[in-house]
Design a protein around this motif. Structure first.
Motif, PDB file in Angstrom:
ATOM      1  N   ASP A 453      -3.198  -7.624   5.655  1.00 17.34           N
ATOM      2  CA  ASP A 453      -2.412  -7.631   4.417  1.00 17.34           C
ATOM      3  C   ASP A 453      -1.698  -6.303   4.207  1.00 17.34           C
ATOM      4  OD1 ASP A 453      -3.163 -10.169   2.498  1.00 17.34           O
ATOM      5  OD2 ASP A 453      -4.732  -9.703   3.927  1.00 17.34           O
ATOM      6  N   MET A 454      -2.423  -5.202   4.357  1.00 18.36           N
ATOM      7  CA  MET A 454      -1.798  -3.891   4.132  1.00 18.36           C
ATOM      8  C   MET A 454      -2.684  -2.763   4.630  1.00 18.36           C
ATOM      9  SD  MET A 454      -2.239  -3.766  -0.019  1.00 18.36           S
ATOM     10  CE  MET A 454      -1.300  -2.276  -0.209  1.00 18.36           C
ATOM     11  N   GLN A 455      -2.037  -1.588   4.813  1.00 14.85           N
ATOM     12  CA  GLN A 455      -2.786  -0.384   5.190  1.00 14.85           C
ATOM     13  C   GLN A 455      -3.155   0.374   3.920  1.00 14.85           C
ATOM     14  OE1 GLN A 455      -0.913   1.945   8.218  1.00 14.85           O
ATOM     15  NE2 GLN A 455      -2.165   3.750   7.820  1.00 14.85           N
ATOM     16  N   ILE A 456      -4.419   0.793   3.837  1.00 17.26           N
ATOM     17  CA  ILE A 456      -4.852   1.582   2.674  1.00 17.26           C
ATOM     18  C   ILE A 456      -5.708   2.749   3.172  1.00 17.26           C
ATOM     19  CG2 ILE A 456      -4.817  -0.383   1.065  1.00 17.26           C
ATOM     20  CD1 ILE A 456      -7.875  -0.506   1.258  1.00 17.26           C
ATOM     21  N   SER A 457      -5.973   3.683   2.273  1.00 19.64           N
ATOM     22  CA  SER A 457      -6.873   4.781   2.644  1.00 19.64           C
ATOM     23  C   SER A 457      -8.273   4.449   2.132  1.00 19.64           C
ATOM     24  CB  SER A 457      -6.393   6.099   2.042  1.00 19.64           C
ATOM     25  OG  SER A 457      -6.490   6.040   0.637  1.00 19.64           O
ATOM     26  N   LEU A 458      -9.276   4.996   2.785  1.00 22.58           N
ATOM     27  CA  LEU A 458     -10.663   4.656   2.458  1.00 22.58           C
ATOM     28  C   LEU A 458     -11.057   4.973   1.008  1.00 22.58           C
ATOM     29  CD1 LEU A 458     -12.343   3.175   4.485  1.00 22.58           C
ATOM     30  CD2 LEU A 458     -13.540   5.286   5.019  1.00 22.58           C
ATOM     31  N   PRO A 459     -10.578   6.100   0.421  1.00 21.27           N
ATOM     32  CA  PRO A 459     -10.954   6.366  -0.973  1.00 21.27           C
ATOM     33  C   PRO A 459     -10.468   5.303  -1.958  1.00 21.27           C
ATOM     34  CG  PRO A 459     -10.141   8.375   0.054  1.00 21.27           C
ATOM     35  CD  PRO A 459      -9.871   7.263   1.019  1.00 21.27           C
ATOM     36  N   GLN A 460      -9.498   4.458  -1.523  1.00 18.61           N
ATOM     37  CA  GLN A 460      -9.011   3.394  -2.410  1.00 18.61           C
ATOM     38  C   GLN A 460      -9.981   2.205  -2.480  1.00 18.61           C
ATOM     39  OE1 GLN A 460      -5.027   3.365  -0.392  1.00 18.61           O
ATOM     40  NE2 GLN A 460      -4.240   3.268  -2.474  1.00 18.61           N
ATOM     41  N   VAL A 461     -10.953   2.188  -1.570  1.00 20.35           N
ATOM     42  CA  VAL A 461     -11.961   1.121  -1.591  1.00 20.35           C
ATOM     43  C   VAL A 461     -13.015   1.497  -2.628  1.00 20.35           C
ATOM     44  CG1 VAL A 461     -13.702  -0.127  -0.250  1.00 20.35           C
ATOM     45  CG2 VAL A 461     -11.560   0.598   0.850  1.00 20.35           C
ATOM     46  N   ASN A 462     -12.945   0.871  -3.790  1.00 20.32           N
ATOM     47  CA  ASN A 462     -13.887   1.216  -4.859  1.00 20.32           C
ATOM     48  C   ASN A 462     -14.306  -0.030  -5.635  1.00 20.32           C
ATOM     49  OD1 ASN A 462     -11.727   0.596  -6.605  1.00 20.32           O
ATOM     50  ND2 ASN A 462     -10.999   2.721  -6.545  1.00 20.32           N
ATOM     51  N   ASP A 463     -15.203   0.136  -6.572  1.00 16.85           N
ATOM     52  CA  ASP A 463     -15.750  -1.002  -7.335  1.00 16.85           C
ATOM     53  C   ASP A 463     -14.665  -1.762  -8.094  1.00 16.85           C
ATOM     54  OD1 ASP A 463     -18.346  -0.608  -6.504  1.00 16.85           O
ATOM     55  OD2 ASP A 463     -18.796   0.813  -8.110  1.00 16.85           O
ATOM     56  N   LYS A 464     -13.695  -1.020  -8.628  1.00 16.76           N
ATOM     57  CA  LYS A 464     -12.630  -1.674  -9.407  1.00 16.76           C
ATOM     58  C   LYS A 464     -11.817  -2.629  -8.510  1.00 16.76           C
ATOM     59  CE  LYS A 464      -8.665  -0.760 -12.370  1.00 16.76           C
ATOM     60  NZ  LYS A 464      -7.627   0.202 -12.767  1.00 16.76           N
ATOM     61  N   LEU A 465     -11.438  -2.152  -7.324  1.00 12.00           N
ATOM     62  CA  LEU A 465     -10.684  -3.002  -6.390  1.00 12.00           C
ATOM     63  C   LEU A 465     -11.519  -4.224  -6.000  1.00 12.00           C
ATOM     64  CD1 LEU A 465      -8.210  -3.514  -4.559  1.00 12.00           C
ATOM     65  CD2 LEU A 465      -9.331  -2.133  -2.799  1.00 12.00           C
ATOM     66  N   TRP A 466     -12.802  -3.992  -5.715  1.00 10.60           N
ATOM     67  CA  TRP A 466     -13.690  -5.093  -5.306  1.00 10.60           C
ATOM     68  C   TRP A 466     -13.807  -6.147  -6.412  1.00 10.60           C
ATOM     69  CZ3 TRP A 466     -15.605  -8.265  -2.141  1.00 10.60           C
ATOM     70  CH2 TRP A 466     -16.826  -8.931  -2.362  1.00 10.60           C
ATOM     71  N   ARG A 467     -13.915  -5.690  -7.675  1.00  5.13           N
ATOM     72  CA  ARG A 467     -14.035  -6.636  -8.799  1.00  5.13           C
ATOM     73  C   ARG A 467     -12.802  -7.541  -8.884  1.00  5.13           C
ATOM     74  NH1 ARG A 467     -16.150  -2.369 -11.715  1.00  5.13           N
ATOM     75  NH2 ARG A 467     -14.176  -1.996 -12.789  1.00  5.13           N
TER      76      ARG A 467
END
Length: 562
Positions: A453-467
């Motif tokens: 889908d897209m390239q992201i950086s690891l710090p963007q993986v957080n609880d808010k995104l997961w929710r």
């Protein structure tokens, strides 16, 4: 694996959606990739409502179908509910028959025998209806091409209502009603319903004549969600709404038959993926190993103890199916190696003793191993029968059409088909199929693809995104689990192979040195050397949750590493 990064969405659209929804660029991008461009569309997507279901009478012939069923109920006619032996067919029959039984006792069900009658409406089934004085057959998940069978039934004074979702031919059967959103002259707004979904629209129409809404029919949605998952239809539009509420029913108050299956596997909360891999194979096993009637009996049973007994019988069929599937796959792989056929563009294998009920599953397994168009043949009567499976992007139906001089009959679609031929034509067909595929296939399609889908950086993986990602569920075709890519990663030194024969890979990964996330890669044990000694690598993954000893943490479900 080929990694294909999806194109970035239009900058202006992205900005507008971010502002309208007050979300970040990741979420807005994921929505735009799924065709969701406005606040209203996003609201419908995140808050599915049964009130948003289309009016069933928008479907061509719906009024005729409803009138004929009402007439049958008024006149106390015998109604036969007919459907295929797969999950969509048996779920459809369970749905329609259990709904009609709330109106009349004059209802029976009929599932054709996979080996004796084959797929779809059969002359034998119509003879059964005639011998037992049925004047109306409601066919589900089949029938849109049964022109000769419907004509035969008419001669015997039997009317047909067809609920199908397969593409019709040039001519439609002469039935009272042909409900199929894929009809050219049908203006129904959503075209991707499964057979059970079309059946649900019919009971929705019948209920609406009594002033009842779709919300009053939720008890049937566990069946619809099961069929949607098993039939691999897009999880968009109405399918998504039906699957969303169907999963709620499965998890909160399923019918006894589905509860009995869930109890056997002791699973807490089922996702659509669990339905596909836990519930569906067991329902399917009945038709594969014994008879589809067992599945209908399980799905319509109202007494839990009786349902439990049926589920135990079906579990035994599923165990037999699994053993047959493993054994045949092993024999097929040996056959390919023995004939030095690893370097071909196709896989075509045959053994006269192979179980016809599992050759489709074996074809899928072989496609996973060699990743090329695959056919598995067995003996069926005096002919050979095969199941075909393809790779993403290649139309196996067209390839079979090009070889039709060697084939008796075939049918199916782009990625899965079935055919029969005379034994003496097998070798000529095998060569013709290899020649056709080698000539027409784009060679890049022979390497499995991961769509990112897209390239992201690891710090963007957080609880808010997961929710938020969790609210994209239920996942399935056209709404797959989001897949991300991150570069310049390294393992913090705890990476190791785990599982039987070190098959899997478990790493603790960082990008900037600040964040640490556990990643688990099933089947990626052979990539271990890429992550040792703090070497830099890139990975594609989905985001997942890890539950361990009461602790819940985010983890990366690794799909591939380079």
């Amino acid at each position: 694996m080929r990694w294909t990064l999806k194109p970035k969405p239009d900058t202006e659209k992205l900005k507008q959606l971010q502002e309208a929804l007050q979300v970040d660029g990741i979420v807005a991008t994921l929505l735009l990739q799924r065709g969701i461009e406005t606040y209203e569309a996003a609201k419908t997507f995140f808050r599915p409502s049964l009130k948003d279901l289309h009016n069933p009478f928008l479907m061509k012939d719906m009024d005729k179908a409803v009138n004929r069923i009402e007439q049958a109920l008024t006149n106390n006619e015998n109604i036969l509910v007919y459907g295929d032996y797969d999950v969509d067919g048996t779920s459809s029959v369970a749905l329609m028959s259990s709904y009609l039984k709330t109106k009349t006792n004059q209802v029976a069900t009929y599932i054709p025998d996979r080996y004796d009658e084959g797929y779809g409406v059969s002359f034998k089934g119509i003879d059964f209806a005639h011998d037992n004085e049925f004047s109306l057959i409601i066919a589900l998940d089949c029938g849109v091409k049964a022109i000769d069978k419907v004509a035969y039934a008419k001669e015997k004074g039997i009317d047909f209502i067809i609920c199908d979702h397969h593409r019709p031919g040039d001519e439609l059967p002469n039935a009272i009603a042909v409900l199929d959103p894929k009809r050219d002259d049908c203006e129904y707004p959503y075209k991707e319903l499964c057979g059970c979904g079309v059946g649900f629209k019919l009971i929705q129409a019948l209920a609406s004549k009594e002033g009842k809404s779709a919300e009053g029919l939720t008890e049937y949605l566990d069946l619809v969600a099961t069929a949607i998952g098993a039939d691999i239809v897009p999880i968009t539009g109405e399918n998504r709404t039906l699957a969303y509420y169907g999963l709620q029913v499965i998890n909160e108050n399923p019918r006894p038959g589905i509860q009995a299956i869930i109890d056997q596997v002791k699973k807490e909360e089922l996702t659509i993926t669990d339905v596909v891999f836990i519930v569906a194979p067991r329902i399917n096993a009945a038709g594969r190993m014994q008879h589809g009637d067992y599945a209908v009996a399980l799905l319509t049973e109202t007494n839990f103890n009786q349902a439990k007994q049926y589920a135990e019988e079906i579990e035994a069929f599923n165990t037999d199916r699994r053993e047959a599937d493993q054994q045949i796959t092993e024999e097929a792989l040996q056959q390919i190696k023995a004939h030095n056929e690893e370097e071909r563009f196709t896989t075509v294998v045959y053994h006269k003793e192979w179980h016809k009920g599992v050759i489709g599953i074996v074809a899928s397994r072989l496609t996973e191993t060699y990743y090329r168009p695959t056919l598995v043949f067995t003996k069926s009567g005096d002919k050979l029968a095969a199941s075909a499976r393809s790779v993403s992007g290649f139309d196996v139906y067209n390839a079979l059409e090009a070889c039709s001089a060697h084939i008796e009959q075939f049918g199916g679609h782009k990625y899965a088909a079935g055919l029969t031929l005379k034994e003496e034509n097998y070798e000529a067909f095998k060569q013709a199929f290899e020649d056709e595929v080698s000539k027409t296939i784009d060679k890049t399609l022979l390497v499995p693809e991961i769509k990112v889908d897209m390239q992201i950086s690891l710090p963007q993986v957080n609880d808010k995104l997961w929710r938020i990602i969790r609210q994209f569920a239920p996942f399935g075709p056209s709404n797959m689990t989001p897949i991300f890519m991150s570069e310049n990663l390294k393992d913090t030194g705890y990476g190791k192979c785990v599982g039987e024969e070190d098959k899997h890979l478990r790493i603790t990964v960082t990008q900037t040195g600040q964040e640490k996330l556990v990643g688990i890669g099933f089947g990626l044990g052979d990539k271990y050397d890429l992550i040792t000694n703090k070497k830099r690598f890139k990975a594609v993954y989905s985001i997942d949750e890890n539950h361990w000893q009461g602790h819940v943490s985010l983890q990366l479900k690794l799909r591939d590493i380079k």
